[in-house]
Design an enzyme around this catalytic site. Structure first.
Site, mmCIF file in Angstrom:
data_model
loop_
_atom_site.group_PDB
_atom_site.id
_atom_site.type_symbol
_atom_site.label_atom_id
_atom_site.label_comp_id
_atom_site.label_asym_id
_atom_site.label_seq_id
_atom_site.Cartn_x
_atom_site.Cartn_y
_atom_site.Cartn_z
ATOM 1 N N ALA A 17 -52.831 -32.239 54.054
ATOM 2 C CA ALA A 17 -53.207 -32.178 52.631
ATOM 3 C C ALA A 17 -54.266 -33.216 52.280
ATOM 4 O O ALA A 17 -54.735 -33.253 51.137
ATOM 5 C CB ALA A 17 -51.965 -32.362 51.762
ATOM 6 N N LEU A 19 -54.098 -36.587 51.978
ATOM 7 C CA LEU A 19 -53.607 -37.448 50.898
ATOM 8 C C LEU A 19 -54.012 -38.913 51.016
ATOM 9 O O LEU A 19 -53.864 -39.662 50.055
ATOM 10 C CB LEU A 19 -52.066 -37.373 50.854
ATOM 11 C CG LEU A 19 -51.468 -35.989 50.589
ATOM 12 C CD1 LEU A 19 -49.945 -36.045 50.680
ATOM 13 C CD2 LEU A 19 -51.886 -35.479 49.218
ATOM 14 N N SER A 20 -54.500 -39.327 52.176
ATOM 15 C CA SER A 20 -54.704 -40.767 52.376
ATOM 16 C C SER A 20 -56.164 -41.194 52.292
ATOM 17 O O SER A 20 -56.908 -41.106 53.266
ATOM 18 C CB SER A 20 -54.138 -41.190 53.736
ATOM 19 O OG SER A 20 -52.805 -41.554 53.595
ATOM 20 N N ASN A 23 -58.296 -43.277 55.031
ATOM 21 C CA ASN A 23 -57.855 -42.872 56.368
ATOM 22 C C ASN A 23 -58.758 -41.700 56.752
ATOM 23 O O ASN A 23 -58.625 -40.593 56.233
ATOM 24 C CB ASN A 23 -56.384 -42.469 56.275
ATOM 25 C CG ASN A 23 -55.849 -41.769 57.510
ATOM 26 O OD1 ASN A 23 -56.598 -41.267 58.342
ATOM 27 N ND2 ASN A 23 -54.540 -41.724 57.619
ATOM 28 N N ALA A 25 -59.288 -39.782 59.361
ATOM 29 C CA ALA A 25 -58.771 -38.561 59.984
ATOM 30 C C ALA A 25 -58.103 -37.680 58.932
ATOM 31 O O ALA A 25 -58.314 -36.463 58.906
ATOM 32 C CB ALA A 25 -57.790 -38.911 61.094
ATOM 33 N N GLU A 170 -47.064 -52.635 53.860
ATOM 34 C CA GLU A 170 -47.128 -51.464 54.740
ATOM 35 C C GLU A 170 -46.365 -51.690 56.044
ATOM 36 O O GLU A 170 -46.560 -50.976 57.026
ATOM 37 C CB GLU A 170 -48.585 -51.094 55.007
ATOM 38 C CG GLU A 170 -49.384 -50.827 53.731
ATOM 39 C CD GLU A 170 -49.382 -49.356 53.265
ATOM 40 O OE1 GLU A 170 -49.362 -48.461 54.108
ATOM 41 O OE2 GLU A 170 -49.416 -49.132 52.030
ATOM 42 N N HIS A 239 -54.954 -49.740 58.257
ATOM 43 C CA HIS A 239 -53.903 -50.651 58.728
ATOM 44 C C HIS A 239 -54.476 -51.475 59.878
ATOM 45 O O HIS A 239 -55.287 -50.964 60.667
ATOM 46 C CB HIS A 239 -52.681 -49.886 59.260
ATOM 47 C CG HIS A 239 -51.901 -49.167 58.207
ATOM 48 N ND1 HIS A 239 -51.435 -47.879 58.376
ATOM 49 C CD2 HIS A 239 -51.491 -49.553 56.982
ATOM 50 C CE1 HIS A 239 -50.771 -47.507 57.294
ATOM 51 N NE2 HIS A 239 -50.796 -48.499 56.436
ATOM 52 N N CYS A 356 -48.625 -45.951 65.624
ATOM 53 C CA CYS A 356 -48.154 -45.668 64.255
ATOM 54 C C CYS A 356 -46.794 -45.006 64.282
ATOM 55 O O CYS A 356 -46.009 -45.122 63.352
ATOM 56 C CB CYS A 356 -49.097 -44.700 63.539
ATOM 57 S SG CYS A 356 -50.757 -45.285 63.351
HETATM 58 O O1 SUG Z 1 -50.571 -43.849 55.791
HETATM 59 N N1 SUG Z 1 -51.448 -40.757 57.161
HETATM 60 C C1 SUG Z 1 -50.850 -42.058 57.320
HETATM 61 C C2 SUG Z 1 -51.085 -42.578 58.708
HETATM 62 C C3 SUG Z 1 -50.307 -43.806 58.992
HETATM 63 C C4 SUG Z 1 -50.687 -44.447 60.250
HETATM 64 N N2 SUG Z 1 -49.901 -45.600 60.473
HETATM 65 C C5 SUG Z 1 -50.315 -46.729 61.043
HETATM 66 N N3 SUG Z 1 -51.574 -47.005 61.205
HETATM 67 N N4 SUG Z 1 -49.415 -47.587 61.390
HETATM 68 C C6 SUG Z 1 -51.362 -43.039 56.281
HETATM 69 O O2 SUG Z 1 -52.556 -43.012 55.974
HETATM 70 C C7 SUG Z 1 -51.886 -38.688 55.974
HETATM 71 C C8 SUG Z 1 -51.117 -37.749 55.151
HETATM 72 C C9 SUG Z 1 -51.898 -36.614 54.584
HETATM 73 O O3 SUG Z 1 -53.080 -36.752 54.407
HETATM 74 O O4 SUG Z 1 -51.254 -35.608 54.286
HETATM 75 C C10 SUG Z 1 -51.177 -40.010 56.088
HETATM 76 O O5 SUG Z 1 -50.379 -40.350 55.248
#
Ligand code: SUG
Length: 429
Positions: A17, A19-20, A23, A25, A170, A239, A356
């Site tokens: 989705a 959501l981040s 991030n 990816a 976190e 992170h 992670c």
């Molecule tokens: O919090 N991805 C997580 C990935 C967490 C990785 N954790 C560490 N690096 N320790 C985040 O960004 C994506 C969810 C979405 O887009 O639906 C997400 O939440």
């Protein structure tokens, strides 16, 4: 001390989705079709690999999704189906948040200080509030429930509720620990960010890190607050564990991971003269490449014979800069002796690499025996989990499916089948 890696089992709602924010990816794959069944099987295969290496493996369970209670708190009413349907009509993004499988990334479940580091000699665990992102903030309550169940014995463990949400925390994704090879006091390092970098929020606040250190009763002399570099956050290292990892006496980090690397290294060497700092220079592996391949989101683990292995995602193997550098590292006879490659591509596409997916907990023999055994993995449990995943997990989820009542039902049943197969009562977890 025995180290157990607790991996989050990838839940049946795993989806893209987007959501981040911050991030890369997650943003790049927003709207793609996910493969929950494959994702969960990739996760179990990784756990099997670590067990085959002679390491101890634990699990945490997917959270209850869809998170109807969270939608009710936002004012949607009626029975569960009505709550979900009216939320879907009002704001699809809210349902996407309520369907997130993000609890799989247990490096964000909490921060763990082993008993040897704490004033009262207990292993302290602080549940992370994950307050920066709505879909992640809703994890804290269920995470706390699982941690209190797994680590219930007060003779060995002390689980703390999250720090107030005004201060983003976190968990272990922004935490590292080093131990001198000959024994002696460990150094616990909390890595925080400040403000915004490149338009992305710094998710770990220094105040939260300091609160965790205080609550765990750490010795200030062996606790470091280290600032993450803005360049790393701006490049997508939301992170610290995307640009650095520590194990034993080895710190493995990118040259641009920290705001003041030289001062940090000097402090570290003063506290622990035989620390081994393995730094990857920018002119060999750019920050961008490090973040795209997740070179540093590897699990650096101590093998039963005392040697160290780096467990890397397949993406790191596929990049020539990264692989050439790693080959030289192994050939140099340094502190990291072996490389293992794992395929966790489905998780990687949401920004979650091997590191992670796991929370490290170090315990002595007695405390190990006090962990609720349902959270510990053996071959038989692996087989049961794989069986449930193969039969119950959806094969694919597209974004428009997130509003499908059949998918909601299916995901609820899938999780219930898993918890039952692992010996949990229906409302226990
Ligand atoms: O919090 N991805 C997580 C990935 C967490 C990785 N954790 C560490 N690096 N320790 C985040 O960004 C994506 C969810 C979405 O887009 O639906 C997400 O939440």
């Amino acid at each position: 001390m025995i180290e157990v890696n607790f991996d989050g089992i990838v839940g049946p709602t795993h989806n893209y989705a987007g959501l981040s924010i911050g991030n890369r990816a997650s943003s790049a794959n927003a709207g793609a079709i996910s493969a929950p069944r494959l994702a969960a099987l990739q996760g179990v295969a990784k756990m099997r690999r670590l067990m085959a290496m002679g390491l101890n493996q634990g699990i945490f369970l997917p959270h209850v999704r869809p998170n109807v209670g969270w939608l009710r708190a936002l004012g949607f009413v009626g029975d569960d189906a009505e709550v979900l349907a009216s939320a879907w009509t009002a704001d699809r993004a809210l349902v996407a948040n309520a369907m997130s499988a993000s609890a799989m990334w247990t490096a964000n479940a909490g921060t763990v200080s082993p008993s040897s580091d704490t004033r009262d000699g207990l292993c302290h665990i602080s549940v992370a509030n994950l307050s920066t992102m709505p879909h992640r903030a809703s994890e804290a309550a269920q995470t706390e429930r699982q941690l209190r169940l797994a680590f219930a014995d007060p003779r060995h463990f002390r689980v703390h509720s999250p720090v107030p949400s005004a201060f983003g925390d976190e968990g272990a994704a922004n935490f590292m620990r080093l131990v001198p090879p000959a024994g002696g006091a460990a150094v616990e390092m909390f890595v925080y960010g400040e403000g915004q970098a490149g338009g992305f929020p710094a998710r770990q606040h220094r105040t939260a890190s300091e609160a965790v250190a205080r609550r765990h009763g750490l010795s200030p002399a062996h606790t470091l607050m280290v600032r993450q570099s803005d360049a790393a956050i701006a490049a997508g290292a939301f992170h610290n564990d995307v640009v650095a990892v520590a194990n034993g006496h080895v710190l493995f980090a990118h040259e641009q991971a920290f705001a003041e690397p030289s001062a940090f290294h000097e402090t570290l060497k003063a506290l622990m003269p035989d620390v081994a700092i393995v730094e990857v220079p920018t002119d060999r592996v750019s920050l961008d490449t490090a973040i795209r391949t997740y070179l540093f989101n590897s699990q650096l683990v101590t093998m039963p014979d005392g040697s160290m292995t780096l467990v890397l995602p397949a993406e790191a193997h596929e990049n020539a800069d990264v692989w050439t550098w790693l080959a030289e590292l192994i050939a140099s006879g340094g502190p990291i002796q072996r490389l293992e490659i794992v395929d966790v591509r489905e998780s990687m596409r949401n920004g979650g690499g091997p590191a992670c997916l796991r929370l490290r907990v170090q315990v002595d023999e007695e405390a190990f025996g006090a962990i609720d055994p349902r959270f510990l993995l053996d071959e038989a449990a692996c087989g049961r989990i794989e069986d449930v995943i193969a039969h119950e997990w959806p094969e694919a989820i597209a974004i428009e499916n997130l509003g499908d009542p059949h998918l909601w039902d299916r995901c609820i049943k899938a999780r219930a089948a898993l918890t039952a197969a692992l010996g949990f009562a229906p409302d226990e977890i």
